[in-house]
Each structure stands twice: as structure tokens, then as C-alpha cells.
Design an enzyme around this catalytic site. Structure first.
Site, PDB file in Angstrom:
ATOM      1  N   GLU A 195       0.856  -1.201   0.000  1.00 38.59           N
ATOM      2  CA  GLU A 195       0.000   0.000   0.000  1.00 38.59           C
ATOM      3  C   GLU A 195       0.878   1.232   0.000  1.00 38.59           C
ATOM      4  O   GLU A 195       2.065   1.186   0.324  1.00 38.59           O
ATOM      5  CB  GLU A 195      -0.935   0.020   1.220  1.00 38.59           C
ATOM      6  CG  GLU A 195      -0.200   0.144   2.532  1.00 38.59           C
ATOM      7  CD  GLU A 195      -1.053   0.701   3.678  1.00 38.59           C
ATOM      8  OE1 GLU A 195      -2.120   1.264   3.431  1.00 38.59           O
ATOM      9  OE2 GLU A 195      -0.601   0.573   4.825  1.00 38.59           O
ATOM     10  N   ASN A 244       1.004   4.800   1.856  1.00 40.21           N
ATOM     11  CA  ASN A 244       0.449   5.590   2.958  1.00 40.21           C
ATOM     12  C   ASN A 244       0.682   7.060   2.673  1.00 40.21           C
ATOM     13  O   ASN A 244       1.806   7.468   2.377  1.00 40.21           O
ATOM     14  CB  ASN A 244       1.163   5.240   4.270  1.00 40.21           C
ATOM     15  CG  ASN A 244       1.013   3.769   4.633  1.00 40.21           C
ATOM     16  OD1 ASN A 244      -0.026   3.363   5.119  1.00 40.21           O
ATOM     17  ND2 ASN A 244       2.034   2.972   4.369  1.00 40.21           N
ATOM     18  N   SER A 275       4.344   6.354   9.890  1.00 39.35           N
ATOM     19  CA  SER A 275       5.091   6.440  11.152  1.00 39.35           C
ATOM     20  C   SER A 275       6.394   5.641  11.121  1.00 39.35           C
ATOM     21  O   SER A 275       6.718   4.985  10.155  1.00 39.35           O
ATOM     22  CB  SER A 275       4.199   5.973  12.297  1.00 39.35           C
ATOM     23  OG  SER A 275       3.741   4.689  12.042  1.00 39.35           O
ATOM     24  N   LYS A 306      -7.419   2.774  -0.108  1.00 37.58           N
ATOM     25  CA  LYS A 306      -7.124   1.511  -0.804  1.00 37.58           C
ATOM     26  C   LYS A 306      -7.879   1.434  -2.130  1.00 37.58           C
ATOM     27  O   LYS A 306      -7.404   0.849  -3.098  1.00 37.58           O
ATOM     28  CB  LYS A 306      -7.460   0.344   0.109  1.00 37.58           C
ATOM     29  CG  LYS A 306      -6.693   0.506   1.446  1.00 37.58           C
ATOM     30  CD  LYS A 306      -6.208  -0.723   2.012  1.00 37.58           C
ATOM     31  CE  LYS A 306      -5.153  -0.589   3.098  1.00 37.58           C
ATOM     32  NZ  LYS A 306      -5.078   0.577   3.958  1.00 37.58           N
ATOM     33  N   LYS A 351      -9.748  -6.000   1.724  1.00 35.70           N
ATOM     34  CA  LYS A 351      -9.335  -4.803   2.470  1.00 35.70           C
ATOM     35  C   LYS A 351     -10.435  -3.737   2.472  1.00 35.70           C
ATOM     36  O   LYS A 351     -10.895  -3.329   1.413  1.00 35.70           O
ATOM     37  CB  LYS A 351      -8.096  -4.184   1.826  1.00 35.70           C
ATOM     38  CG  LYS A 351      -6.859  -5.057   1.859  1.00 35.70           C
ATOM     39  CD  LYS A 351      -5.663  -4.248   1.353  1.00 35.70           C
ATOM     40  CE  LYS A 351      -4.401  -5.060   1.396  1.00 35.70           C
ATOM     41  NZ  LYS A 351      -3.226  -4.242   1.071  1.00 35.70           N
ATOM     42  N   GLU A 381      -7.056   2.440   7.752  1.00 34.13           N
ATOM     43  CA  GLU A 381      -5.604   2.489   7.932  1.00 34.13           C
ATOM     44  C   GLU A 381      -5.255   2.043   9.344  1.00 34.13           C
ATOM     45  O   GLU A 381      -6.085   2.138  10.246  1.00 34.13           O
ATOM     46  CB  GLU A 381      -5.103   3.937   7.757  1.00 34.13           C
ATOM     47  CG  GLU A 381      -5.358   4.543   6.402  1.00 34.13           C
ATOM     48  CD  GLU A 381      -4.615   3.834   5.307  1.00 34.13           C
ATOM     49  OE1 GLU A 381      -3.496   3.348   5.559  1.00 34.13           O
ATOM     50  OE2 GLU A 381      -5.153   3.726   4.198  1.00 34.13           O
ATOM     51  N   GLY A 382      -4.021   1.630   9.520  1.00 34.95           N
ATOM     52  CA  GLY A 382      -3.519   1.439  10.884  1.00 34.95           C
ATOM     53  C   GLY A 382      -3.418  -0.013  11.331  1.00 34.95           C
ATOM     54  O   GLY A 382      -3.076  -0.283  12.479  1.00 34.95           O
ATOM     55  N   ARG A 430       9.815  -3.537   8.606  1.00 40.31           N
ATOM     56  CA  ARG A 430       9.043  -4.112   9.711  1.00 40.31           C
ATOM     57  C   ARG A 430       8.942  -5.608   9.466  1.00 40.31           C
ATOM     58  O   ARG A 430       8.651  -6.050   8.364  1.00 40.31           O
ATOM     59  CB  ARG A 430       7.648  -3.482   9.777  1.00 40.31           C
ATOM     60  CG  ARG A 430       7.688  -2.029  10.240  1.00 40.31           C
ATOM     61  CD  ARG A 430       6.355  -1.363  10.064  1.00 40.31           C
ATOM     62  NE  ARG A 430       5.937  -1.411   8.683  1.00 40.31           N
ATOM     63  CZ  ARG A 430       4.685  -1.254   8.276  1.00 40.31           C
ATOM     64  NH1 ARG A 430       3.727  -1.056   9.131  1.00 40.31           N
ATOM     65  NH2 ARG A 430       4.398  -1.308   6.993  1.00 40.31           N
TER      66      ARG A 430
HETATM   67  P1  ADP Z   1      -3.061  -0.966   6.797  1.00 45.33           P
HETATM   68  O1  ADP Z   1      -3.519   0.347   6.275  1.00 45.33           O
HETATM   69  O2  ADP Z   1      -3.942  -1.523   7.836  1.00 45.33           O
HETATM   70  O3  ADP Z   1      -1.619  -0.942   7.183  1.00 45.33           O
HETATM   71  P2  ADP Z   1      -2.205  -2.784   4.678  1.00 45.33           P
HETATM   72  O4  ADP Z   1      -2.693  -2.851   3.302  1.00 45.33           O
HETATM   73  O5  ADP Z   1      -0.818  -2.266   4.868  1.00 45.33           O
HETATM   74  O6  ADP Z   1      -3.245  -1.950   5.557  1.00 45.33           O
HETATM   75  O7  ADP Z   1      -2.312  -4.218   5.313  1.00 45.33           O
HETATM   76  C1  ADP Z   1      -1.904  -4.502   6.648  1.00 45.33           C
HETATM   77  C2  ADP Z   1      -0.943  -5.683   6.658  1.00 45.33           C
HETATM   78  O8  ADP Z   1      -1.559  -6.833   6.071  1.00 45.33           O
HETATM   79  C3  ADP Z   1       0.327  -5.449   5.864  1.00 45.33           C
HETATM   80  O9  ADP Z   1       1.308  -4.800   6.672  1.00 45.33           O
HETATM   81  C4  ADP Z   1       0.721  -6.872   5.484  1.00 45.33           C
HETATM   82  O10 ADP Z   1       1.416  -7.497   6.545  1.00 45.33           O
HETATM   83  C5  ADP Z   1      -0.623  -7.571   5.317  1.00 45.33           C
HETATM   84  N1  ADP Z   1      -1.017  -7.534   3.885  1.00 45.33           N
HETATM   85  C6  ADP Z   1      -1.716  -6.577   3.272  1.00 45.33           C
HETATM   86  N2  ADP Z   1      -1.864  -6.828   1.958  1.00 45.33           N
HETATM   87  C7  ADP Z   1      -1.239  -7.995   1.728  1.00 45.33           C
HETATM   88  C8  ADP Z   1      -1.020  -8.818   0.589  1.00 45.33           C
HETATM   89  N3  ADP Z   1      -1.506  -8.494  -0.608  1.00 45.33           N
HETATM   90  N4  ADP Z   1      -0.311  -9.956   0.744  1.00 45.33           N
HETATM   91  C9  ADP Z   1       0.174 -10.321   1.945  1.00 45.33           C
HETATM   92  N5  ADP Z   1       0.003  -9.597   3.074  1.00 45.33           N
HETATM   93  C10 ADP Z   1      -0.699  -8.454   2.975  1.00 45.33           C
HETATM   94 MG    MG Z   2       0.066  -0.848   6.012  1.00 43.90          MG
END
Ligand code: ADP
Ligand code: MG
Length: 448
Positions: free
Chosen positions: A111, A113, A118, A280, A338, A342-343, A423
Site C-alpha cells: 500500500e 500511505n 510512522s 485503498k 481490504k 488504515e492502521g 518491519r
Molecule cells: P493498513 O492500512 O492496515 O496498514 P495494509 O494494506 O498495509 O493496511 O495491510 C496490513 C498488513 O496486512 C500489511 O502490513 C501486510 O502485513 C498484510 N497484507 C496486506 N496486503 C497484503 C497482501 N496483498 N499480501 C500479503 N500480506 C498483505
Molecule cells: Mg500498512
């Protein structure tokens, strides 16, 4: 970090990886190269209300929180044309997994941000620790790779200083908008200290509610001036570390504060338009053929690079929803659903994804996007929480910070990569997020 959100919380170290984790050098370099391109793309999108509203307006009837953000944006655009302040500061973080396909590592974006990205500061501390750790303990790894130099905080405050200088009011300060019970205070304080230490720029922290209570209403809408301890404090730059989650808006007071900020002439980091670019839904739309390309028409090579790091995503809009639903039902372990949040902690995987698909109405489902699950290679590391190190298989998410300062519709005064963050989480964990309690701060060991 504070260990809880309660008043009597203790100070604990942030969870961290004892040693750096392997990241292929070519993927890291590509991610750094992409940072200014994502900056430009996000900046252009933030100046294109027609596009944002076309794709986000449907949310106003299905998702109360995102819908309210969109409505405030629409009202702002109708009132001012574009942004009330032509300058804006962007601090983005593009997050990636290094996907492994047929033995080949490829950079894939999780994604982008655009608000409250942070861990620039605490991540830098961990990277600095890794330089020490490697020389002290891990001689075996010393020759296996390199630790890239890191100057997240310095780059951060240099750009903030530019924005502050442009605002051109010697009395003004930078406002950090924070959550009332913030656990991650020190990641923010390190930036504030550096602003003061390097440039003598004062800043203050306030919650949205405090801003609404302390603002001088007589100077609105143009001037954001807070009255605190009998002092009048004009605000040059508003840096959001809150305001991205429904929990940040428990009442109309907080929404009013957001509008006051947005309508003032303070330089926003980010503007509401840039905040919405991070939705998203927008990232899913950009992954459709021709979409990124229309915003980077003058840079076809950059557009191709951006496209190369997109993972497979599917719209859940009513007209195409059936296709996405059948895909998820046929391969529940290969997709993640999704929502517009966020977060961390909001995504749905496996059985929970299927349950929602079976239960939710077509309209409710259209507020989500479906994304193919990425499968990065795992490595062994020690992950440390509350002073206890545990050993096991982990996977890492690479974040590259981008920073931009824009002057008007076309020009970027600053546009560069600001630094990096890694991370790492246990392989068995689905969702990420350090603050959400799943991930550990880490830094990349670059290998060829
Ligand atoms: P947020 O805004 O909650 O951080 P993310 O899209 O970053 O949303 O998703 C949160 C977490 O979920 C990511 O840090 C990752 O570990 C996992 N994740 C998200 N999308 C994928 C994906 N396509 N494949 C594998 N893991 C994912
Ligand atoms: Mg994220």
C-alpha cells in the site's frame, strides 16, 4: 513506546529485530528509485478532485467514516476550487513485500500511505542499533551484505523547515496533530527535538479536540491561530499523526477541527486530497490498465516501473463484484479483503473473508477491495518484545519514505526519497503493523 493507551501506562522499548533482515539490493534500490515517482503521482492525484470524487463518492452511502472524509473534501473543493493553501507537504511511505515467483524476487507494493506514515525516527534508531549489533555480535553476517546509510529524521526536518520558512511568519509554529492516548509518542518527539535542535523551530502537539477548543474563531477561516496559556500561536504547518481512523473522530468537535485546519492557510501535511489518495480504493483503481499511465503521461518509463510493482487487485464495485467474489471463494487462501481503513488489523483473510462475503450485502461489499496475497521469502531472526528475544521464521515489509513539497498545480520544490523502514513479523501472522502489535522494527541487510 507506552505499553498501553491508559493513563498509568509504562514506557517500554518498541518491539525490534535483534539483527537486520535480508533484502535483495536490487529490490531496495528500485523501491528508492520509485519514491519520487510515487510522490509525483500522489501529488498529481491530490490535485485532481474530479478523479478522486469519481472513484470515492460511492463510499458516502456505504461507509460512514470514509464517506464523511469524502464529503468534507467535496465541500472544500466546491468552496475553494482546489486547495485553500497552494503549498502542501507530503510525507508518504510506500510499503512492499519482496514476492518470490519462480525463484525470482520482485518488488510488490502492499500500500501507499499518505497520512501519518510512522516509525521514521524509531526505525532509524533500530537501524543504528543494527550497525552496532553487527560489529559486536554477528561477525558471520558482516560480510554477507551492507547496511544502507539512514537519515530519515534529518531529511524529514529539512523538508519541514522549508515548508515552515515558506509560510513566513516568525511567530508561527508547527502543529503535530496527535491521538489523545498516543502510544507512539517518541517517534514523533524525536522529530520535534530535531526541528528545535537544528533550526530552532518550535512545535506543539494537540489532539483534534484540543485544536477545536483552543482555536481563535475570530480569525477563521483563513488563519489557524491557537490560544494556549495566554499565548497566541499561529500555525505554519499542520502535520497529521492522527485523523486517519474513525476512533480519531468520536464527536462532531473533531470533524469541525479537521475542517478548520483544511480551510485555513496553514500548510497541510497532508491536505485532505492527498489523504484520500491513500485510500485503498484509489490504489486498486490505479492498478487498472491505463490509469497510472494517464497521470504519468510525460514519463512513460516511470509509469512502467510503477506498474511493475503493482500486485493483482480487484474492484468490488457492483458491476464487477461477482467476478471478485467467485475468485475469493475459489481461492480463499490466496486473497485478502481490504476495507477503506488504515492502521492495521482491519483486513480479512481466509474464513473471515468468506464469512463476510456470504453475509454482507452487495452494497456493503463494494466498500472493499480484493488483493492477491503476496508470499515473501522467510528468514530466521530474533524478535524482541518486552526484553524477551524469541527465535523463529519471519517475513519483512519494506517501507520507503518519500517527501515532497509542492508550490502550485505543477511544481515540486522538493521531491525525493526520505529514507527507509523495515518491519518484520512472524511468518504465521497475517496482518502487520508495529503499533497494532504484530510487527517488529527492523532494518534491511542488502544482499546481491
Ligand atoms: P493498513 O492500512 O492496515 O496498514 P495494509 O494494506 O498495509 O493496511 O495491510 C496490513 C498488513 O496486512 C500489511 O502490513 C501486510 O502485513 C498484510 N497484507 C496486506 N496486503 C497484503 C497482501 N496483498 N499480501 C500479503 N500480506 C498483505
Ligand atoms: Mg500498512
Amino acid at each position: 513506546m507506552n505499553d498501553t493507551k491508559e493513563k498509568n501506562s509504562k514506557l517500554v522499548h518498541s518491539p525490534f529485530a535483534l539483527f537486520p533482515s535480508v533484502v535483495p539490493k536490487d529490490c531496495f534500490e528500485l523501491a528508492c528509485k520509485l519514491a519520487p515517482v510515487f510522490n509525483l503521482l500522489a501529488f498529481r492525484l491530490s490535485n485532481c478532485p474530479e478523479y478522486l470524487l469519481k472513484h470515492l463518492e460511492a463510499l458516502t452511502t456505504i461507509d460512514e467514516f470514509s464517506g464523511k472524509l469524502v464529503l468534507l473534501y467535496k465541500e472544500t473543493v466546491q468552496h475553494f476550487g482546489r486547495q485553500p493553501q497552494p503549498y502542501q507537504l507530503g510525507i508518504l511511505r510506500s510499503d512492499y513485500f519482496i514476492d518470490v515467483l519462480k525463484e525470482k524476487s520482485t518488488l510488490k507494493q502492499i500500500e501507499l500511505n499518505t497520512i501519518a506514515s510512522s516509525f521514521a525516527a524509531l526505525g532509524q534508531r533500530v537501524a543504528e542499533w543494527h550497525q552496532v549489533a553487527r560489529s559486536l555480535f554477528d561477525k558471520s553476517q558482516a560480510n554477507d551484505g551492507e547496511l544502507p546509510p539512514i537519515r530519515n529524521v534529518q531529511n524529514f526536518v529539512e523538508a519541514m523547515k522549508e515548508a515552515h520558512t515558506i509560510y513566513d511568519d516568525a511567530e508561527s509554529r508547527i502543529l503535530f496533530v496527535v491521538q489523545p492516548n498516543e502510544r507512539n509518542t517518541y517517534d514523533q518527539e524525536m522529530i520535534r527535538w530535531e526541528l528545535w535542535k537544528q533550526f530552532g523551530i518550535k512545535s506543539l502537539r494537540r489532539t483534534l479536540r484540543e485544536i477545536e477548543e483552543q482555536v481563535d474563531h475570530s480569525r477563521l477561516p483563513e488563519k489557524l491561530i491557537l490560544v494556549s496559556c495566554n499565548e497566541r500561536i499561529p500555525i505554519s504547518v499542520v502535520y497529521f499523526r492522527a485523523g486517519y481512523s474513525p476512533d480519531d473522530y468520536p464527536s462532531e468537535q473533531e470533524w469541525n477541527a479537521r475542517k478548520i485546519i483544511e480551510w485555513s492557510d496553514s500548510i497541510k501535511c497532508p491536505s485532505l486530497g492527498l489523504h484520500l489518495v491513500g485510500m485503498k480504493k484509489i490504489q486498486q483503481v490505479l492498478s487498472e490498465p491505463g490509469e497510472v499511465e494517464q497521470f504519468l503521461q510525460d514519463r512513460p518509463e516511470d509509469a512502467a516501473l510503477v506498474r511493475s510493482c503493482f500486485a493483482e487487485q480487484h474492484s468490488m464495485e457492483p458491476s464487477v463484484q461477482q467476478f471478485a467474489v467467485e475468485l475469493a471463494q475459489a481461492h480463499p487462501n490466496d486473497y485478502v479483503l481490504k476495507p477503506q481503513r488504515e492502521g492495521g488489523g482491519n483486513n480479512l483473510y481466509g474464513d473471515r473473508m468468506l464469512q463476510l462475503i456470504n453475509r454482507a450485502s452487495k452494497e456493503e461489499l463494494s466498500g472493499y477491495v480484493l488483493m492477491k496475497l503476496l508470499r515473501p521469502k522467510d528468514y530466521s531472526n530474533y524478535l524482541v518484545r518486552n526484553g524477551v528475544a524469541s527465535f523463529g521464521k519471519c517475513i519483512s515489509e519494506l517501507g520507503i519514505f518519500g517527501i515532497f513539497l509542492s508550490s502550485d498545480d505543477n511544481e515540486l520544490i522538493i521531491n525525493r526519497s526520505m529514507g527507509h523502514l523495515l518491519r518484520t513479523k512472524w511468518t504465521r501472522q497475517e496482518d502487520g503493523g508495529v503499533a497494532a502489535g504484530n510487527a517488529f522494527l527492523d532494518s534491511p541487510l542488502l544482499t546481491s
